[in-house]
Design a protein around this motif. Structure first.
Motif, short mmCIF file in Angstrom:
data_model
loop_
_atom_site.label_atom_id
_atom_site.label_comp_id
_atom_site.label_asym_id
_atom_site.label_seq_id
_atom_site.Cartn_x
_atom_site.Cartn_y
_atom_site.Cartn_z
N PHE A 8 31.88 57.72 54.91
CA PHE A 8 32.30 56.64 54.63
C PHE A 8 31.88 56.09 53.28
O PHE A 8 30.67 56.57 52.89
CB PHE A 8 31.85 55.63 55.60
CG PHE A 8 32.38 56.09 57.21
CD1 PHE A 8 33.56 55.53 57.55
CD2 PHE A 8 31.58 56.72 58.05
CE1 PHE A 8 33.94 55.97 58.93
CE2 PHE A 8 32.09 57.25 59.08
CZ PHE A 8 33.27 56.74 59.60
N ILE A 9 32.62 55.05 52.42
CA ILE A 9 32.19 54.48 51.41
C ILE A 9 31.69 53.38 51.92
O ILE A 9 32.18 52.46 52.50
CB ILE A 9 33.36 54.18 50.61
CG1 ILE A 9 34.40 55.53 50.22
CG2 ILE A 9 33.14 53.41 49.33
CD1 ILE A 9 35.60 55.38 49.29
N VAL A 10 30.21 53.02 51.56
CA VAL A 10 29.49 51.89 51.72
C VAL A 10 29.16 51.32 50.46
O VAL A 10 28.38 51.94 49.66
CB VAL A 10 28.22 52.33 52.72
CG1 VAL A 10 27.80 51.02 53.01
CG2 VAL A 10 28.52 53.13 53.98
N LEU A 11 29.68 49.86 50.38
CA LEU A 11 29.31 49.38 49.00
C LEU A 11 27.66 49.11 49.09
O LEU A 11 27.23 48.60 49.83
CB LEU A 11 29.99 48.07 49.20
CG LEU A 11 31.62 48.00 49.01
CD1 LEU A 11 32.22 46.76 48.95
CD2 LEU A 11 32.11 48.99 47.90
N PHE A 41 36.48 60.07 55.62
CA PHE A 41 36.97 61.39 55.05
C PHE A 41 36.00 62.59 55.62
O PHE A 41 35.27 62.54 56.09
CB PHE A 41 36.44 61.53 53.43
CG PHE A 41 36.96 60.22 52.75
CD1 PHE A 41 38.36 60.37 52.22
CD2 PHE A 41 36.52 59.07 52.79
CE1 PHE A 41 38.91 59.24 51.68
CE2 PHE A 41 37.21 57.84 52.04
CZ PHE A 41 38.26 57.90 51.54
N LEU A 42 36.59 63.63 55.44
CA LEU A 42 35.87 64.85 56.21
C LEU A 42 35.04 65.64 55.21
O LEU A 42 34.29 66.43 55.73
CB LEU A 42 37.18 66.01 56.96
CG LEU A 42 37.82 65.28 57.90
CD1 LEU A 42 38.93 66.11 58.35
CD2 LEU A 42 37.19 64.67 59.14
N SER A 43 34.78 65.32 54.03
CA SER A 43 33.95 65.98 53.16
C SER A 43 33.76 64.73 52.03
O SER A 43 34.62 63.83 51.68
CB SER A 43 34.39 67.02 52.54
OG SER A 43 35.63 66.71 51.27
N PRO A 44 32.47 64.84 51.43
CA PRO A 44 31.97 64.12 50.35
C PRO A 44 32.97 64.09 49.13
O PRO A 44 33.17 63.15 48.53
CB PRO A 44 30.55 64.22 49.99
CG PRO A 44 30.13 65.02 51.21
CD PRO A 44 31.24 65.45 51.83
N LYS A 45 33.38 65.30 49.12
CA LYS A 45 34.10 65.95 47.81
C LYS A 45 35.74 64.84 47.78
O LYS A 45 36.08 64.45 46.86
CB LYS A 45 34.25 67.30 47.73
CG LYS A 45 35.07 67.62 46.50
CD LYS A 45 35.19 69.09 46.34
CE LYS A 45 35.93 69.61 45.16
NZ LYS A 45 35.98 71.03 44.93
N GLU A 46 36.08 65.16 49.00
CA GLU A 46 37.32 64.22 49.32
C GLU A 46 37.42 62.88 49.11
O GLU A 46 38.08 62.24 48.49
CB GLU A 46 37.84 64.56 50.60
CG GLU A 46 39.20 63.91 51.20
CD GLU A 46 39.29 64.13 52.66
OE1 GLU A 46 40.36 63.63 53.07
OE2 GLU A 46 38.71 64.73 53.39
N LEU A 47 36.11 62.27 49.54
CA LEU A 47 35.92 60.76 49.41
C LEU A 47 35.82 60.46 48.09
O LEU A 47 36.47 59.48 47.51
CB LEU A 47 34.45 60.55 50.28
CG LEU A 47 34.01 59.09 50.13
CD1 LEU A 47 33.18 58.78 51.31
CD2 LEU A 47 33.11 58.71 48.96
N VAL A 48 35.04 61.12 47.14
CA VAL A 48 34.69 60.62 45.66
C VAL A 48 36.22 60.87 45.19
O VAL A 48 36.49 60.01 44.34
CB VAL A 48 33.84 61.72 45.02
CG1 VAL A 48 33.60 61.48 43.57
CG2 VAL A 48 32.41 61.46 45.75
N LYS A 49 36.92 61.81 45.34
CA LYS A 49 38.34 61.88 44.63
C LYS A 49 39.13 60.73 45.21
O LYS A 49 39.80 60.23 44.17
CB LYS A 49 39.14 63.31 45.16
CG LYS A 49 40.26 63.36 44.55
CD LYS A 49 40.73 64.55 45.14
CE LYS A 49 42.27 64.90 44.28
NZ LYS A 49 43.53 64.95 44.94
N TRP A 50 39.27 60.26 46.32
CA TRP A 50 40.09 59.25 46.57
C TRP A 50 39.31 57.87 46.16
O TRP A 50 40.37 57.17 45.56
CB TRP A 50 39.93 59.04 48.33
CG TRP A 50 40.66 58.00 48.84
CD1 TRP A 50 42.06 58.23 49.23
CD2 TRP A 50 40.35 56.58 49.00
NE1 TRP A 50 42.74 56.86 49.58
CE2 TRP A 50 41.57 56.10 49.51
CE3 TRP A 50 39.33 55.96 48.93
CZ2 TRP A 50 41.72 54.57 50.06
CZ3 TRP A 50 39.32 54.43 49.01
CH2 TRP A 50 40.47 53.97 49.66
#
Length: 75
Positions: A8-11, A41-50
């Protein structure tokens, strides 16, 4: 019960808001405090890209951090 890692993205603010969806010009980034409705997201890499493609947040500037939680798949 089957579980999986979800990221998850947490501010980095006083409220620890979790990003719920992509940023909307003029309205900002929708946030929540509930992992069941937050964008995951299922991976940190996918999260950062999004995050780069859908928000103005910059990880390297400390605007958010990534939290991983091992949750049941139906959550």
């Amino acid at each position: 019960m089957k579980c999986e890692w979800r990221y998850f993205i947490v501010l980095n603010n006083d409220k620890e808001d979790i990003v719920e969806g992509k940023e909307v010009a003029g309205d900002g980034i929708p946030v929540c405090n509930d992992f069941t409705v937050a964008k995951y997201f299922l991976s940190p890499k996918e999260l950062v890209k999004w995050a780069k493609e859908n928000t103005s947040l910059v990880l390297e500037e400390g605007e958010y951090h990534i939290e991983g939680h091992y949750l049941p798949c139906d959550v």
